[in-house]
Write a protein that holds these residues in place. Structure first.
Motif, PDB file in Angstrom:
ATOM      1  N   GLU A 160      32.908  74.215  50.056  1.00  0.00           N
ATOM      2  CA  GLU A 160      34.228  74.541  49.499  1.00  0.00           C
ATOM      3  C   GLU A 160      35.272  74.368  50.588  1.00  0.00           C
ATOM      4  OE1 GLU A 160      34.408  78.519  47.899  1.00  0.00           O
ATOM      5  OE2 GLU A 160      32.503  78.311  46.867  1.00  0.00           O
ATOM      6  N   TYR A 190      30.555  87.822  46.536  1.00  0.00           N
ATOM      7  CA  TYR A 190      30.724  86.618  45.704  1.00  0.00           C
ATOM      8  C   TYR A 190      31.827  86.888  44.695  1.00  0.00           C
ATOM      9  CZ  TYR A 190      28.239  89.111  42.047  1.00  0.00           C
ATOM     10  OH  TYR A 190      27.887  90.051  41.104  1.00  0.00           O
ATOM     11  N   ASP A 191      32.440  85.801  44.199  1.00  0.00           N
ATOM     12  CA  ASP A 191      33.543  85.923  43.241  1.00  0.00           C
ATOM     13  C   ASP A 191      34.571  86.976  43.674  1.00  0.00           C
ATOM     14  OD1 ASP A 191      32.494  83.938  41.732  1.00  0.00           O
ATOM     15  OD2 ASP A 191      31.620  85.236  40.193  1.00  0.00           O
ATOM     16  N   GLY A 192      34.903  86.975  44.943  1.00  0.00           N
ATOM     17  CA  GLY A 192      35.928  87.888  45.452  1.00  0.00           C
ATOM     18  C   GLY A 192      35.452  89.324  45.646  1.00  0.00           C
ATOM     19  N   HIS A 213      41.484  78.771  41.229  1.00  0.00           N
ATOM     20  CA  HIS A 213      40.919  80.128  41.128  1.00  0.00           C
ATOM     21  C   HIS A 213      41.941  81.080  40.518  1.00  0.00           C
ATOM     22  CE1 HIS A 213      38.313  78.301  44.134  1.00  0.00           C
ATOM     23  NE2 HIS A 213      37.423  79.234  43.867  1.00  0.00           N
ATOM     24  N   GLN A 249      40.509  85.278  42.581  1.00  0.00           N
ATOM     25  CA  GLN A 249      39.415  84.849  43.458  1.00  0.00           C
ATOM     26  C   GLN A 249      38.160  84.348  42.731  1.00  0.00           C
ATOM     27  OE1 GLN A 249      40.697  88.340  45.154  1.00  0.00           O
ATOM     28  NE2 GLN A 249      39.889  87.835  47.181  1.00  0.00           N
ATOM     29  N   GLU A 297      42.479  73.674  46.482  1.00  0.00           N
ATOM     30  CA  GLU A 297      41.085  73.888  46.870  1.00  0.00           C
ATOM     31  C   GLU A 297      40.252  72.779  46.247  1.00  0.00           C
ATOM     32  OE1 GLU A 297      39.560  78.005  47.069  1.00  0.00           O
ATOM     33  OE2 GLU A 297      41.442  78.542  46.118  1.00  0.00           O
ATOM     34  N   GLN A 335      35.998  91.987  49.025  1.00  0.00           N
ATOM     35  CA  GLN A 335      37.140  91.425  49.757  1.00  0.00           C
ATOM     36  C   GLN A 335      38.386  92.285  49.572  1.00  0.00           C
ATOM     37  OE1 GLN A 335      37.782  87.306  48.853  1.00  0.00           O
ATOM     38  NE2 GLN A 335      35.673  86.735  49.289  1.00  0.00           N
ATOM     39  N   GLU A 394      39.959  87.340  58.026  1.00  0.00           N
ATOM     40  CA  GLU A 394      40.313  85.934  57.992  1.00  0.00           C
ATOM     41  C   GLU A 394      41.799  85.774  57.754  1.00  0.00           C
ATOM     42  OE1 GLU A 394      37.230  84.058  55.311  1.00  0.00           O
ATOM     43  OE2 GLU A 394      38.940  82.728  55.043  1.00  0.00           O
ATOM     44  N   LYS A 395      42.421  84.920  58.487  1.00  0.00           N
ATOM     45  CA  LYS A 395      43.847  84.657  58.269  1.00  0.00           C
ATOM     46  C   LYS A 395      44.051  83.909  56.948  1.00  0.00           C
ATOM     47  CE  LYS A 395      47.727  82.666  60.840  1.00  0.00           C
ATOM     48  NZ  LYS A 395      48.611  83.813  60.837  1.00  0.00           N
ATOM     49  N   PHE A 396      45.112  84.294  56.226  1.00  0.00           N
ATOM     50  CA  PHE A 396      45.449  83.591  54.993  1.00  0.00           C
ATOM     51  C   PHE A 396      45.909  82.177  55.290  1.00  0.00           C
ATOM     52  CE2 PHE A 396      46.004  87.234  51.975  1.00  0.00           C
ATOM     53  CZ  PHE A 396      45.234  86.669  50.989  1.00  0.00           C
ATOM     54  N   ILE A 397      45.483  81.257  54.487  1.00  0.00           N
ATOM     55  CA  ILE A 397      45.939  79.876  54.589  1.00  0.00           C
ATOM     56  C   ILE A 397      47.048  79.689  53.572  1.00  0.00           C
ATOM     57  CG2 ILE A 397      45.239  77.499  54.054  1.00  0.00           C
ATOM     58  CD1 ILE A 397      43.441  77.927  56.088  1.00  0.00           C
ATOM     59  N   ARG A 403      28.790  85.244  56.518  1.00  0.00           N
ATOM     60  CA  ARG A 403      30.042  84.506  56.758  1.00  0.00           C
ATOM     61  C   ARG A 403      30.322  84.287  58.245  1.00  0.00           C
ATOM     62  NH1 ARG A 403      32.991  84.266  51.932  1.00  0.00           N
ATOM     63  NH2 ARG A 403      32.539  85.964  50.503  1.00  0.00           N
ATOM     64  N   LYS A 414      36.582  90.375  54.546  1.00  0.00           N
ATOM     65  CA  LYS A 414      35.453  89.991  53.672  1.00  0.00           C
ATOM     66  C   LYS A 414      34.153  90.522  54.251  1.00  0.00           C
ATOM     67  CE  LYS A 414      37.535  85.510  52.432  1.00  0.00           C
ATOM     68  NZ  LYS A 414      37.373  84.049  52.408  1.00  0.00           N
ATOM     69  N   ASN A 436      36.090  76.313  53.698  1.00  0.00           N
ATOM     70  CA  ASN A 436      36.117  77.735  53.354  1.00  0.00           C
ATOM     71  C   ASN A 436      34.714  78.298  53.482  1.00  0.00           C
ATOM     72  OD1 ASN A 436      36.360  80.271  52.188  1.00  0.00           O
ATOM     73  ND2 ASN A 436      36.392  79.475  50.093  1.00  0.00           N
ATOM     74  N   GLU A 437      33.801  77.799  52.681  1.00  0.00           N
ATOM     75  CA  GLU A 437      32.426  78.275  52.792  1.00  0.00           C
ATOM     76  C   GLU A 437      31.454  77.248  52.244  1.00  0.00           C
ATOM     77  OE1 GLU A 437      31.619  81.823  50.566  1.00  0.00           O
ATOM     78  OE2 GLU A 437      32.655  81.126  48.792  1.00  0.00           O
TER      79      GLU A 437
HETATM   80  P1  ADP Z   1      33.598  84.037  47.399  1.00  0.00           P
HETATM   81  O1  ADP Z   1      32.380  84.052  48.262  1.00  0.00           O
HETATM   82  O2  ADP Z   1      33.767  85.277  46.627  1.00  0.00           O
HETATM   83  O3  ADP Z   1      33.736  82.758  46.618  1.00  0.00           O
HETATM   84  P2  ADP Z   1      35.740  83.028  49.057  1.00  0.00           P
HETATM   85  O4  ADP Z   1      35.778  83.300  50.516  1.00  0.00           O
HETATM   86  O5  ADP Z   1      35.417  81.639  48.642  1.00  0.00           O
HETATM   87  O6  ADP Z   1      34.791  84.107  48.424  1.00  0.00           O
HETATM   88  O7  ADP Z   1      37.143  83.466  48.429  1.00  0.00           O
HETATM   89  C1  ADP Z   1      37.408  83.325  47.052  1.00  0.00           C
HETATM   90  C2  ADP Z   1      38.800  82.709  46.834  1.00  0.00           C
HETATM   91  O8  ADP Z   1      39.824  83.540  47.435  1.00  0.00           O
HETATM   92  C3  ADP Z   1      38.987  81.361  47.509  1.00  0.00           C
HETATM   93  O9  ADP Z   1      38.438  80.313  46.739  1.00  0.00           O
HETATM   94  C4  ADP Z   1      40.516  81.326  47.657  1.00  0.00           C
HETATM   95  O10 ADP Z   1      41.133  81.008  46.420  1.00  0.00           O
HETATM   96  C5  ADP Z   1      40.852  82.750  48.022  1.00  0.00           C
HETATM   97  N1  ADP Z   1      40.818  82.896  49.507  1.00  0.00           N
HETATM   98  C6  ADP Z   1      39.794  83.370  50.226  1.00  0.00           C
HETATM   99  N2  ADP Z   1      40.047  83.343  51.552  1.00  0.00           N
HETATM  100  C7  ADP Z   1      41.282  82.824  51.689  1.00  0.00           C
HETATM  101  C8  ADP Z   1      42.128  82.527  52.830  1.00  0.00           C
HETATM  102  N3  ADP Z   1      41.751  82.777  54.075  1.00  0.00           N
HETATM  103  N4  ADP Z   1      43.336  81.982  52.585  1.00  0.00           N
HETATM  104  C9  ADP Z   1      43.740  81.721  51.320  1.00  0.00           C
HETATM  105  N5  ADP Z   1      43.002  81.973  50.214  1.00  0.00           N
HETATM  106  C10 ADP Z   1      41.781  82.532  50.377  1.00  0.00           C
END
Ligand code: ADP
Ligand code: MG
Length: 348
Positions: free
Chosen positions: A247, A146-148, A205, A208, A182, A151, A174-177, A102, A140, A259-260
């Motif tokens: 994403e 993966y799949d949260g 989601h 997550q 999405e 985290q 990572e700061k929350f958005i 990441r 994270k 996001n990723e």
């Molecule tokens: P994974 O690799 O497990 O898919 P992600 O980083 O995509 O991990 O996070 C999974 C989900 O968690 C995201 O799709 C989102 O819904 C939520 N999330 C993750 N990071 C953030 C963030 N910085 N702000 C808001 N929501 C987040």
């Protein structure tokens, strides 16, 4: 030219759907998985069980195939490099090395002027005391999440003190958005400026884990175009071959962030099997096997629901209508938070 034999590392549902797409193209598949009874065993031509760093087993696999791809990013770099000495590997191991971490991934994006969430590399408990401006946020693991998984949500400083984290691994904070929506964009690149791109999927989601995807996404034109442009730019910059997914987050002020990236076919694009003339899986197989691209077009709008854990039970007995499609991943065991199948509805 004779069709190549395709090796797929990873035997989950993505490996299964890649195998089915290959079969349709008359391309034989050999799946390599570290799980003895991986779902893809039911769909491929040949199956090899072995750890992802088992050199002997990987050699055995390598001898049977002409080109290798993978269904998930957590494969040791050395394994992919070793295979690449004698066989083609797509996407290239160097690309996977960036995306599977990441921290590398976010730096790559920012260096290319693509916006991501604000983040900081965390290597020790002490680093966690320097993130005040990023709280509330989320810790994270840099790799293997993966799949949260891996985290930790952090709402306030007190939670940091209580946190039990294994610092033998690196993390990012990572700061929350302030999320509004999405979306994801999936593209298959065949060569320089040669790609097929799907329109953005809107994703919801729960815990997550992706629960629902749909097209069309309810987004404005600017976001629609910018998300596609960024996905194209990322794939061109990486000189990518195959299917890639980006994403995105959209915040309450309509700002777009990446996001990723997934260097592979993606869960949000499963509906393309039923909504498009060419699915993300077929496009991937075509690209990595050196077949030509076919203009990819949407036939229907649609919605896909992931069947997680016990959700699958009801669907196994459900009467399926003509515009509905049920996919059972045939996993041995039902587990909570585990993707067991999916259900697609097309809108005619
Ligand atoms: P994974 O690799 O497990 O898919 P992600 O980083 O995509 O991990 O996070 C999974 C989900 O968690 C995201 O799709 C989102 O819904 C939520 N999330 C993750 N990071 C953030 C963030 N910085 N702000 C808001 N929501 C987040
Ligand atoms: Mg994700």
């Amino acid at each position: 030219m004779k069709n190549p034999i395709l090796g797929i590392i990873g035997g989950g549902q993505l490996g299964s759907m890649l195998s089915s797409a290959a079969e349709k193209l008359n391309i034989k598949t050999v799946v390599y998985s570290d799980s003895k009874n991986a779902p893809a065993k039911h769909f491929c031509d040949e199956f090899i069980f072995g750890e992802y760093d088992n050199k002997g087993k990987i050699k055995e696999f390598e001898k049977k195939i002409d080109v290798v791809t993978y269904e998930f990013e957590n494969i040791p770099f050395d394994t992919l490099k070793e295979i690449e000495i004698s066989k083609k590997v797509y996407p290239k191991p160097e690309i996977n090395k960036i995306i599977q971490n990441r921290f590398f991934e976010k730096n790559f994006l920012n260096n290319n002027k693509i916006l991501t969430t604000k983040f900081k590399l965390i290597k020790s408990k002490e680093d966690l005391t320097k993130i005040n401006n990023l709280i509330p946020g989320i810790l994270k693991t840099c790799t293997l999440g993966y799949d949260g998984k891996g985290q930790f949500k952090i709402e306030n400083k007190e939670q940091i003190e209580k946190l039990k984290v294994d610092f033998s691994k690196d993390y990012i904070f990572e700061k929350f958005i302030d999320l509004d929506k999405e979306i994801s964009v999936i593209l298959t690149r065949f060569g320089e400026n040669k790609y097929e791109v799907y329109e953005p999927f809107e994703n919801k989601h729960e815990d997550q884990i992706l629960k629902v995807s749909k097209i069309p996404a309810e987004i404005n034109n600017e976001i629609y175009n910018k998300s596609k442009e960024w996905c194209i730019k990322i794939s061109e910059t990486l000189n990518y071959i195959g299917t890639i997914c980006v994403e995105f987050f959209i915040d309450k002020h309509n700002n777009l962030y990446v996001n990723e990236i997934a260097p592979r076919v993606h869960n949000s694009g499963h509906m393309t099997i039923n909504t498009h003339n060419i699915s993300q899986f077929e496009n991937h197989v075509r690209a990595v096997c050196g077949l030509d691209n076919i203009k990819t077009e949407k036939l229907f709008n649609g919605q896909m629901i992931n069947l997680i854990g016990n959700d699958i039970i009801e669907y196994r007995n459900k009467k399926i209508k003509s515009n509905e499609f049920f996919f059972d991943y045939l996993k041995n065991e039902i587990k909570p938070k585990r993707k067991m199948g999916h259900f697609t509805k097309i809108i005619k």
